[in-house]
Each structure stands twice: as C-alpha cells, then as structure tokens.
Motif scaffolding. Structure first.
Motif, PDB file in Angstrom:
ATOM      1  N   ARG A 186      -0.779  -2.757  -2.328  1.00 28.33           N
ATOM      2  CA  ARG A 186       0.430  -2.591  -3.114  1.00 28.33           C
ATOM      3  C   ARG A 186       1.753  -2.583  -3.057  1.00 28.33           C
ATOM      4  NH1 ARG A 186      -0.652   2.539  -4.028  1.00 28.33           N
ATOM      5  NH2 ARG A 186      -2.670   2.277  -5.257  1.00 28.33           N
ATOM      6  N   LYS A 242       2.253  -6.168  -2.665  1.00 29.83           N
ATOM      7  CA  LYS A 242       2.534  -6.648  -4.111  1.00 29.83           C
ATOM      8  C   LYS A 242       3.964  -6.384  -4.631  1.00 29.83           C
ATOM      9  CE  LYS A 242       1.432  -4.615  -7.500  1.00 29.83           C
ATOM     10  NZ  LYS A 242       0.980  -3.726  -8.962  1.00 29.83           N
ATOM     11  N   ASN A 243       4.298  -5.441  -4.694  1.00 32.47           N
ATOM     12  CA  ASN A 243       5.297  -5.021  -5.184  1.00 32.47           C
ATOM     13  C   ASN A 243       6.808  -5.803  -4.529  1.00 32.47           C
ATOM     14  OD1 ASN A 243       4.336  -3.190  -7.012  1.00 32.47           O
ATOM     15  ND2 ASN A 243       4.680  -1.351  -5.405  1.00 32.47           N
ATOM     16  N   TYR A 252      -3.591  -9.459  -5.417  1.00 32.55           N
ATOM     17  CA  TYR A 252      -3.780  -8.130  -5.179  1.00 32.55           C
ATOM     18  C   TYR A 252      -5.124  -7.664  -5.697  1.00 32.55           C
ATOM     19  CZ  TYR A 252      -2.990  -2.975  -5.798  1.00 32.55           C
ATOM     20  OH  TYR A 252      -3.277  -1.589  -6.013  1.00 32.55           O
ATOM     21  N   SER A 281      -7.853  -5.809  -3.330  1.00 33.40           N
ATOM     22  CA  SER A 281      -8.157  -4.527  -3.485  1.00 33.40           C
ATOM     23  C   SER A 281      -9.872  -4.491  -3.775  1.00 33.40           C
ATOM     24  CB  SER A 281      -7.485  -4.213  -5.023  1.00 33.40           C
ATOM     25  OG  SER A 281      -6.234  -3.942  -4.811  1.00 33.40           O
TER      26      SER A 281
END
Length: 716
Positions: free
Chosen positions: A302, A305-306, A355, A359
């Motif tokens: 995460r 990704k951010n 992502y 995941s």
C-alpha cells in the motif's frame, strides 16, 4: 453412502469451468483423481466438454439462478465399490433428481479416508435450453441412497436429517476444521443448565454463569460470548423466541450486574485420545505470525502504491506549471491540460492494478490454515506428534473385506525414512504410491487399494513387518491372502502369519521351494561334473569308459609299446629328424617327414574364447547376466503365477512394448514385451541404458538385429 448438494451462496460467482478444474486437478498427488467420466456431451475429453457445457449455459439468457449443480456422493471409510458400480450409482442418483438427460462431468477422489465422487451437472437442458431446479432434492437423495445401499450391498447409513441450516453448518465446520464451535460448545456444556431456568432472570443467570448473554436481533434473539453470535433456535428448537416467551412471558432484560463467569467458551480442538494443548498453542502462534506477515506485506504494498501515485501527481503538477508558463494560446493550453490529465489517470489506474495483483498474491500465500490442515502439513514434514494427533481423531473404520494387514499392538508408526508419502489425510492415513496401486498406512492397519500389483503387495508386506513385527494378521479376499503367502515364501521373508492355515500354507511353500532348489543344485552338479566346461555326449561316454575324457585326434595312452618298439631302442637315424646338409639352404615344409610335426606359431591362449561345450562358445558378460536374471525370474514364476515368462533375445529384429530396465551384476538389461505373457531380455550397453531411462512403460519401440532400440525415429 451420503449424497449432498454443495450450493454457491452467490449465483454470479458460480463457474462450471472452475468447478471442473477443481475436481479434475490432481494437486500433484498420485492418489487423488481415480477416474473422470463425461456424460451426454459430444466431446469425450473433460476439458473440451467443459467448454461445450459453458457454451450451452450461455445460450440460456433468462435464468438468473445458479446454472451449475454440484453434487457429492461419499462412502464410509474403508468402503471401495468397483468403478462399474460407481458409474451406475452416479447415473441412478442423477436420474432420481431429474438430470438423466443433462450434461455432467464426474470425478472420483481417493485422497481422503472417505472415497467420494464430485459431479458437476449442467442445470440447463442441452436441447430445450430450460433450467431444472430439483424440488426437495435432499429428501430425494436420501431415498435413492437407501435403495442403492440395499441394491449394491453397501454399508447402511442414516439419511434422516437431524440438523439443518446453521446447526448442520456448525457441525460440518467442526468435522472439517477439528475445532469446537460456539454452537457445539453450548449444546455440550450449557444446554441442560439453560433449559432448567424457570424465569427470565434465571435464564440470564444461567447464561452469565457460562460467559454468555442474550440480545434481541431482528425478530428473534442471539446468544453471544462478546465476539461470536448464534441463534438460540439453532442450539435447540425449544429456545426460539416464541417458545421462550410462551414459557417465561415477554422478554425482560437482565437486571443483575455481570459477574465473573465460572467457565467460558474458548476455541480448542475437538476431544480426542491425545492431549493437543501444546500443539494447539503452536498452531495459534503460527497463525498469528502468518497474519502479522500478511499485514506487513500488505502495508508495504500500500505504501508503495501511495508513493507511486504521489509521484505521478507531482509530475502532473509540474507539467501543468510548465504548460501555464511556456504555452501560448488558450486552445493549446487546454489540449495539453487534457493530455496531462489523461496521462495521470492512466498511471494511477496502472498503479492500482499492480497493487491489486500484488495484494492478491500476498493474500493467496498468507492464508490462515485450519487446525487439521496445519496438522496435515506438519505431518507431511515429518512431525510425529502432529501425525499422532490426526490419528487420535479416527475411530476403527476397518471393514472385513479390506485387503491388508492389521495388528492392534502396533506403535501407530510414522512415515518410513527414505519412502516419500504421496499424501496424508486428515485422519492420519499415510498414502504411499506403488506403481499403479497405492498402500494406505493407518497406523494399526495397512491396506492396499486399487489394483493390487506385485510392487504394492511387497511394499505393504514390508511395511506390516516394520510396523507390527514378525507376526502379522492378513485380512481380505482368499486370492489376496494366497498372493501374500506366495510372496513371503518366494522372497524368504522372516515373517509368520497369525492365521494357522496361512502359516501352514507358507511352510509348505517354503518346503517345496527348498526341494526345488536342492533338485536344481543336483542337476547343476551332474550337468557340470568334471569341471566348469560342459561335456558333450561322446565325452561323457568316454569318461564313463576310460575314466577321463579323450581329446580329439589324440590316441589313448597304452600300457604296451607298439611292435616295432618292443624290447628295443631306436637309434638316432631312425628318429623323425630333418637333415640339412648345407647350412645356406632354406628349410621348406616339403623337406619335413610326414611323421614330424611342422613348426608353427606359438599359441596365444589369451586370445582364444573358452569352450563351454562341444562346438559352442561361452556367452559374453551381458548375455551371462541376462541368463542369470531369466533364471531367477523363472524360479519365482513357479510360485507366483502372474509373473510373465522371460526369454533371452536371440538376435532377431521386430517391434515390442517397452517394459523397463534392470541391472544384473553391473550389466544393463532392457525388457521388451511382445506378448502379454512373455518378456524379452535384451543385453545393452551403458549408453543405450542411459537413453532407455527416459522411456515410459508401455512405449512402442523397434529393436534391430544388432541390439539397437528405436522410438519414434530416435535411436537409443
């Protein structure tokens, strides 16, 4: 026998192709999928048939419910109907619920203690394209199972549903996961005390005494321990809201302060014959580690990704600033702004897709295991305590017609060192692969499943000797017992049988074998008497007459001299000598008298081949090894009838079926099958053996007169 439908909670998630892929997947196990049957399809192969069925389902555009019917037919542990019987049962069960003309694919699974059959049925009729939903199928399935048990002589089972809905689901989860559920714990530990209450206050006190409480929810009640909830009507029908209000009046909340409960529900393994407290603590610790690692990896993905999205946004802001400062014209700036925004959206979409994919991989590799699945994994890795915990759950499921060995004094056992198990079931049954068959080690009994090959028979008997000691009990058919006795006698195994008749049969076979060996040794001595080389018929006659064999063209040594030499000595001139008057002359063969042996080259016996018998040379080392191997197999064939006849390759060429390879005294041999009951033994060199190891049993090969073997145009 039990037949049950497995329904999908969400119809949109139902996929016939994925279901077929699951039931046909061997999961890298030899002992899982035994047979796959395709019915009412044009294509016989299940992969193509599944696509055909999905095409038929797509032609029905009106049905909104699930178009696939997943049916499971399971048999008691130890029961093994024949393949023909399984096909007949599958056909009759499907016909009973209205799917006789529907397309279906079935697969028989043997990787658990209960042989079971998965049937994927297309609910869309292949010709009318209408959907068929059976009415009250659980009752129909129970009725047909009862009749089939009587018809085929199967073990009788209870087909009257005692628990339904949440009750059945909770008990099924206990059986599949091995951990006690809240509903099951309330039934076993608290139900009697709860039923003894005479008012709402006593009812609340009984619940609090066990760490429970009751709340209103919807039109009914729920019993909770603070984390989990169950419906009182699922625990017992007399605890439903109408029944409780009929007994106690309108519902009244508890007026007492929550006290410390004397006992409370804690998830723990179901009761068994072994204390699993330490193992369960290890299990919870392992699951917490898996959950922590999963959260950590998801968090890292995460954050990544951010960071990528923020970098894309920063780049877009810089582009907009540059466009604003250096671009002339409103229309040009508008077009460039649109392109920048589109580029940003595409980058964000790509990052989000990456992502989600990452995941998905993390979640797939970090799934929590159930208690029994964790024990299975530990048992495969060699954990004896985990294997014992699995076997402590199992009862005695042995049947009288099971082919195998039993001894209640066995140690329960562990996987044999050096022998890799094919799989381990949730009841601790170790499954070993033995060619086309399988050997199942259940600790106190060892069973042979499928076709009983000689390899499986030898493996099961050796396992029984290691597990139970030198005295074993044989169960099964008369043919199986006879084959076990023959194997023990022919291999001279140090084993005795508990059954007196089998032990007497083994002793008689051993006695017969010893008699045959003595006779064989006697014939061998008589055949090769007087030396290693075999004597011809004339030489044996001369040996009996003169005491020793005569050499060819050599007269027998007499006891009296010839007449011309009697009572006298010959002088030098009477002897057979060659006279050379002149030393410079060359001595020719014509100058030698006929009674004088001519000078010739000295014999080098190391270059000559030894003679084994009159007119026959000794075989080469490969042929000698082949003859020795053939003699051993023929010796065993006198006791074990299903061993095919073995013959030596005589130099001919032809086509045969590859039957394997052997090494005898370091010499490689290739086995070829031309007939069902005959094996040709072909001596080969090391290079040919190296390539022959890549062949599969049953491959068609060609062999030439020079001993070369070919397959599909490639010479070995």
């Amino acid at each position: 026998m039990i037949a049950k439908q497995i329904s999908m909670r969400v119809a949109k998630r139902s996929n016939f192709g994925e279901l077929v892929q699951y039931i046909a997947n061997s999961q890298n196990k030899h002992e899982r999928v035994e047979q796959i049957t395709v019915t009412n399809c044009y294509q016989p192969e299940y992969i193509v048939a599944a696509k055909e069925i999905m095409a038929v389902q797509q032609r029905n555009t009106r049905a909104g419910s699930d178009k696939t019917y997943h049916l499971i037919i399971s048999f008691p542990a130890g029961e093994r109907p024949t393949n023909d019987t399984l096909r007949e049962i599958e056909s009759k069960v499907c016909a009973s619920i209205g799917f006789a003309e529907h397309q279906r694919i079935s697969a028989v699974h043997t990787d658990t203690d209960h042989l079971h059959m998965h049937i994927a049925i297309n609910k869309i009729h292949p010709h009318r394209l209408t959907i068929h939903n059976p009415y009250c199928d659980h009752k129909v399935l129970g009725t047909i199972c009862e009749s089939l048990e009587v018809e085929y002589g199967l073990a009788r089972d209870n087909h009257q549903a005692v628990n339904r809905g949440k009750q059945s689901l909770a008990l099924s989860m206990e059986s599949a996961g091995g951990v006690e559920s809240l509903l099951g714990w309330i039934r076993r530990e608290c139900l009697a005390e709860i039923r003894a209450a005479g008012s709402w206050q006593e009812f609340h006190e009984a619940l609090q005494h066990n760490g429970l409480g009751i709340n209103e929810k919807g039109n009914g009640f729920v019993i909770t321990d603070g984390e989990r909830e169950v419906k009182p009507s699922s625990v017992a029908r007399d605890l439903s809201r109408p029944q409780l209000e009929k007994k106690f009046g309108a519902f009244v909340q508890s007026s007492t302060i929550n006290r410390q409960p004397e006992k409370a529900y804690q998830p723990k393994p179901m009761a068994s014959r072994q204390d699993t407290t330490v193992l369960y603590e290890d299990y919870k610790l392992a699951q917490s580690r898996v959950a922590g690692l999963k959260s950590q990896r998801i968090g890292e993905a995460r954050d990544k990704k951010n960071a990528l999205i923020e970098a894309a946004k920063s780049e877009a802001r810089q582009k907009r600033t540059a466009i604003k400062q250096f671009t002339q014209g409103v229309l040009n700036r508008k077009v460039l702004y649109q392109l920048t925004s589109k580029s940003l959206r595409d980058k964000i979409q790509t990052v989000n897709q990456q992502y989600r994919a990452e995941s998905k991989v993390i979640r797939a590799g970090s799934q929590r295991s159930s208690w029994l699945d964790w024990l299975q994994k530990r048992a495969v890795e060699g954990d004896v305590q985990a294997l014992s915990a699995l076997r402590a759950r199992a009862g005695n499921h042995s049947l009288a017609n099971n082919n195998g060995f039993t001894d209640r004094t066995g140690d329960g056992g562990k996987p044999v060192v050096g022998l890799k198990p094919d799989s381990i079931t949730k009841r601790g049954t170790i499954i070993y692969r033995a060619g086309a068959s399988a050997v199942r080690d259940e600790g106190h009994q060892i069973k042979v499943s499928k076709v009983i090959t000689q390899q499986a028979l030898a493996l099961s008997l050796n396992l029984a000797m290691r597990r139970f000691g030198p005295t074993v009990k044989v169960n099964g058919t008369a043919d199986f017992k006879e084959r076990v006795v023959q194997l023990a006698a022919s291999e001279k195994l140090p084993v005795t049988f508990e059954n007196p008749a089998l032990e007497q049969r083994r002793k008689s076979l051993v006695s017969e074998l010893k008699t045959q060996e003595k006779k064989h040794e006697s014939d061998h001595r008589n055949r090769f008497a007087g030396g290693f080389h075999r004597l011809g018929r004339r030489s044996r006659i001369e040996q009996r007459v003169y005491g020793e064999p005569r050499k060819s063209n050599v007269a027998r040594v007499g006891t009296r001299p010839p007449p011309q030499a009697k009572n006298r000595l010959r002088d030098l001139r009477e002897l057979g000598l060659v006279r050379n008057a002149f030393g410079s002359k060359l001595l020719l063969p014509g100058n030698v008298f006929g009674n004088v042996e001519q000078q010739s080259a000295q014999a080098v016996n190391g270059l000559r081949r030894e003679i084994s018998e009159s007119g026959r040379m000794m075989p080469n080392p490969g042929e000698a090894a082949a003859r020795q191997y053939i003699a051993e197999r023929e010796k065993k064939r006198t006791l074990i009838k299903d061993i095919p006849r073995h013959t030596l390759w005589t130099g001919e060429s032809g086509q045969a079926e590859y039957a394997g390879w052997r090494e005898k005294d370091g010499k490689p041999l290739v086995l070829l099958k031309q007939e069902e009951s005959e094996i040709i033994v072909l001596p080969v060199n090391t290079e040919t053996l190296k390539h022959a190891k890549y062949l599969k049993i049953g491959d068609q090969v060609n062999f030439d007169s020079d001993g070369s073997v070919q397959k599909t145009g490639l010479s070995l």
